[in-house]
Design a protein around this motif. Structure first.
Motif, PDB file in Angstrom:
ATOM      1  N   TYR A  89      84.712  63.991  58.635  1.00 55.48           N
ATOM      2  CA  TYR A  89      85.720  64.587  59.525  1.00 55.48           C
ATOM      3  C   TYR A  89      86.805  63.550  59.779  1.00 55.48           C
ATOM      4  CZ  TYR A  89      82.448  68.383  60.608  1.00 55.48           C
ATOM      5  OH  TYR A  89      81.608  69.463  60.538  1.00 55.48           O
ATOM      6  N   VAL A 111      84.549  59.952  60.446  1.00 54.91           N
ATOM      7  CA  VAL A 111      83.259  60.467  60.922  1.00 54.91           C
ATOM      8  C   VAL A 111      82.462  61.027  59.746  1.00 54.91           C
ATOM      9  CG1 VAL A 111      82.085  62.051  62.490  1.00 54.91           C
ATOM     10  CG2 VAL A 111      84.273  61.052  63.165  1.00 54.91           C
ATOM     11  N   ASN A 114      70.857  67.791  67.997  1.00 55.97           N
ATOM     12  CA  ASN A 114      72.306  67.990  68.119  1.00 55.97           C
ATOM     13  C   ASN A 114      73.031  66.864  67.404  1.00 55.97           C
ATOM     14  OD1 ASN A 114      72.130  70.281  69.686  1.00 55.97           O
ATOM     15  ND2 ASN A 114      72.193  69.156  71.615  1.00 55.97           N
ATOM     16  N   GLY A 115      74.047  67.235  66.622  1.00 54.13           N
ATOM     17  CA  GLY A 115      74.842  66.216  65.953  1.00 54.13           C
ATOM     18  C   GLY A 115      74.256  65.730  64.638  1.00 54.13           C
ATOM     19  N   ALA A 116      73.125  66.296  64.213  1.00 58.44           N
ATOM     20  CA  ALA A 116      72.480  65.846  62.971  1.00 58.44           C
ATOM     21  C   ALA A 116      73.299  66.213  61.735  1.00 58.44           C
ATOM     22  CB  ALA A 116      71.079  66.429  62.859  1.00 58.44           C
ATOM     23  N   GLY A 117      74.110  67.273  61.865  1.00 64.15           N
ATOM     24  CA  GLY A 117      74.938  67.678  60.733  1.00 64.15           C
ATOM     25  C   GLY A 117      74.629  69.062  60.189  1.00 64.15           C
ATOM     26  N   SER A 160      75.433  72.198  61.331  1.00 63.10           N
ATOM     27  CA  SER A 160      76.597  73.096  61.236  1.00 63.10           C
ATOM     28  C   SER A 160      77.548  72.621  60.149  1.00 63.10           C
ATOM     29  CB  SER A 160      77.354  73.159  62.564  1.00 63.10           C
ATOM     30  OG  SER A 160      76.515  73.676  63.567  1.00 63.10           O
ATOM     31  N   THR A 161      77.665  71.318  60.015  1.00 61.08           N
ATOM     32  CA  THR A 161      78.545  70.749  58.992  1.00 61.08           C
ATOM     33  C   THR A 161      78.116  71.198  57.598  1.00 61.08           C
ATOM     34  OG1 THR A 161      79.008  68.822  60.370  1.00 61.08           O
ATOM     35  CG2 THR A 161      79.391  68.585  57.996  1.00 61.08           C
ATOM     36  N   ARG A 203      79.167  74.760  57.103  1.00 63.00           N
ATOM     37  CA  ARG A 203      80.616  74.856  56.900  1.00 63.00           C
ATOM     38  C   ARG A 203      81.015  74.448  55.481  1.00 63.00           C
ATOM     39  NH1 ARG A 203      81.874  71.446  62.331  1.00 63.00           N
ATOM     40  NH2 ARG A 203      81.495  73.116  63.840  1.00 63.00           N
ATOM     41  N   HIS A 251      87.962  72.500  60.665  1.00 64.64           N
ATOM     42  CA  HIS A 251      87.459  71.463  61.572  1.00 64.64           C
ATOM     43  C   HIS A 251      87.941  70.081  61.136  1.00 64.64           C
ATOM     44  CE1 HIS A 251      84.780  74.529  63.283  1.00 64.64           C
ATOM     45  NE2 HIS A 251      84.696  74.964  62.052  1.00 64.64           N
ATOM     46  N   GLU A 282      78.005  79.918  64.649  1.00 64.89           N
ATOM     47  CA  GLU A 282      77.296  79.671  65.898  1.00 64.89           C
ATOM     48  C   GLU A 282      78.080  80.286  67.045  1.00 64.89           C
ATOM     49  OE1 GLU A 282      76.505  75.537  66.583  1.00 64.89           O
ATOM     50  OE2 GLU A 282      75.655  75.925  68.554  1.00 64.89           O
ATOM     51  N   GLN A 310      67.596  75.864  66.593  1.00 58.70           N
ATOM     52  CA  GLN A 310      66.970  74.980  67.584  1.00 58.70           C
ATOM     53  C   GLN A 310      65.543  75.457  67.845  1.00 58.70           C
ATOM     54  OE1 GLN A 310      68.183  72.329  69.261  1.00 58.70           O
ATOM     55  NE2 GLN A 310      70.267  72.407  68.426  1.00 58.70           N
TER      56      GLN A 310
HETATM   57  P1  ATP Z   1      74.849  70.986  66.951  1.00 56.60           P
HETATM   58  O1  ATP Z   1      73.532  71.661  67.058  1.00 56.60           O
HETATM   59  O2  ATP Z   1      75.200  70.196  68.160  1.00 56.60           O
HETATM   60  O3  ATP Z   1      75.951  71.856  66.445  1.00 56.60           O
HETATM   61  P2  ATP Z   1      74.700  69.875  64.295  1.00 56.60           P
HETATM   62  O4  ATP Z   1      73.438  69.324  63.726  1.00 56.60           O
HETATM   63  O5  ATP Z   1      75.127  71.199  63.850  1.00 56.60           O
HETATM   64  O6  ATP Z   1      74.608  69.824  65.852  1.00 56.60           O
HETATM   65  P3  ATP Z   1      77.296  69.002  63.527  1.00 56.60           P
HETATM   66  O7  ATP Z   1      77.982  69.911  64.474  1.00 56.60           O
HETATM   67  O8  ATP Z   1      77.298  69.326  62.096  1.00 56.60           O
HETATM   68  O9  ATP Z   1      75.803  68.791  63.986  1.00 56.60           O
HETATM   69  O10 ATP Z   1      77.901  67.539  63.748  1.00 56.60           O
HETATM   70  C1  ATP Z   1      77.565  66.423  62.921  1.00 56.60           C
HETATM   71  C2  ATP Z   1      78.389  65.215  63.349  1.00 56.60           C
HETATM   72  O11 ATP Z   1      79.768  65.451  63.047  1.00 56.60           O
HETATM   73  C3  ATP Z   1      78.319  64.884  64.821  1.00 56.60           C
HETATM   74  O12 ATP Z   1      78.360  63.475  64.942  1.00 56.60           O
HETATM   75  C4  ATP Z   1      79.573  65.513  65.370  1.00 56.60           C
HETATM   76  O13 ATP Z   1      80.018  64.805  66.504  1.00 56.60           O
HETATM   77  C5  ATP Z   1      80.545  65.338  64.226  1.00 56.60           C
HETATM   78  N1  ATP Z   1      81.574  66.404  64.183  1.00 56.60           N
HETATM   79  C6  ATP Z   1      81.369  67.737  64.113  1.00 56.60           C
HETATM   80  N2  ATP Z   1      82.527  68.413  64.061  1.00 56.60           N
HETATM   81  C7  ATP Z   1      83.495  67.476  64.100  1.00 56.60           C
HETATM   82  C8  ATP Z   1      84.934  67.528  64.084  1.00 56.60           C
HETATM   83  N3  ATP Z   1      85.588  68.684  63.984  1.00 56.60           N
HETATM   84  N4  ATP Z   1      85.602  66.355  64.144  1.00 56.60           N
HETATM   85  C9  ATP Z   1      84.951  65.171  64.230  1.00 56.60           C
HETATM   86  N5  ATP Z   1      83.622  65.060  64.249  1.00 56.60           N
HETATM   87  C10 ATP Z   1      82.897  66.184  64.188  1.00 56.60           C
END
Ligand code: ATP
Length: 248
Positions: free
Chosen positions: A16, A20, A42-45, A47-48, A51, A60, A94, A205
């Motif tokens: 990102y 990031v 949370n934040g593991a990646g 959703s990324t 996407r 994003h 989500e 979750q």
């Molecule tokens: P959650 O359950 O909280 O959605 P997740 O496992 O889906 O968690 P992601 O949302 O994929 O995690 O986020 C992975 C990492 O990327 C985290 O460190 C988050 O802060 C970062 N991140 C997510 N979206 C962005 C963005 N648009 N810009 C910068 N960093 C981002």
């Protein structure tokens, strides 16, 4: 040789902005016709990863910066949702995000907009499938989506995704905020969708629900795969039962 209808991700990196690194070399496979669960804090990646597959990273400010994701032999570039849809991949975002001011029918119609075969029998068939899975959506066709309950909105969001006729459905936390009975219904629907031949990649979750539904599961941790294996085996490991299933 590539297995038809398989998703194969290798050493995938997603960044990102400039710095990031949300995915740091992830490998993951979804065999054709299977259900795969993706767990992690949370934040593991999680959703990324979804996407990257649905081509919505650019929304994003993210991009694939290494590795490959291939579906049915086709490379996915992470930033082209129409190409992903035409490859057969659709994401349920989500938080549901139905169009609150539009009717149920209009929401469903929106799910078919990227299809090549607009206005044809394929779309009628998709609508019949959705109404079969969720009779409530047929009954409340003319109602504004914002008036539906949370669980009903989740059903509409899934129905809208199915209007794109996915072969691989990406679900981002479908049980979030729903009462246990509604979680059960959603689980049943996911099972039925899979039985109809659609592969599913499920971020949850609710690890208990996800591991019960899934054939295979992965645990992500700070952008890397920490554990993976058959869901039933993973559910028996100490780490998963302690961290995700709430056993002590
Ligand atoms: P959650 O359950 O909280 O959605 P997740 O496992 O889906 O968690 P992601 O949302 O994929 O995690 O986020 C992975 C990492 O990327 C985290 O460190 C988050 O802060 C970062 N991140 C997510 N979206 C962005 C963005 N648009 N810009 C910068 N960093 C981002």
């Amino acid at each position: 040789p590539e297995q038809p209808g398989a998703l194969r991700i290798e050493r995938l990196e997603v960044t990102y902005g400039r710095a990031v690194r949300a995915l740091r070399g992830v490998g993951l496979t979804v065999a054709a016709g299977s259900v795969v669960a993706l767990l992690g804090a949370n934040g593991a990646g999680k959703s990324t990863l979804l996407r990257a597959l649905s081509g919505t990273l650019r929304l994003h400010h993210g991009a694939i910066t290494g590795g490959t994701a291939r579906y049915d032999g086709r490379a996915l570039n992470g930033t082209d949702p129409v190409a992903a849809l035409r490859a057969g991949i659709v994401q349920v975002p989500e938080g549901r995000r139905v169009f609150a001011g539009m009717t149920v029918a209009e929401n469903l119609r929106a799910g078919s907009l990227g299809r090549r075969d607009r206005g044809t029998a394929g779309i009628r068939a998709a609508r019949e499938r959705v109404h079969g899975l969720f009779p409530m959506l047929a009954e409340r066709s003319g109602q504004r989506a914002g008036l539906l309950s949370g669980g009903e909105q989740q059903m509409l969001a899934i129905g809208r995704a199915l209007m794109g006729a996915p072969r691989l459905l990406l679900l981002d936390e479908p049980s979030l905020g729903l009462a246990p009975m509604m979680v059960e219904r959603i689980a049943g629907v996911v099972r039925e969708i899979n039985a109809q031949g659609t592969s599913v990649l499920l971020v949850e979750q609710n690890a208990a629900m996800a591991l019960e539904l899934a054939d295979h599961a992965y645990v992500l941790d700070i952008g890397e795969v920490r554990l993976h294996g058959p869901a039933a085996e993973l559910a028996r490991t100490d780490e998963v039962s302690r961290l995700y299933l709430g056993d002590s």
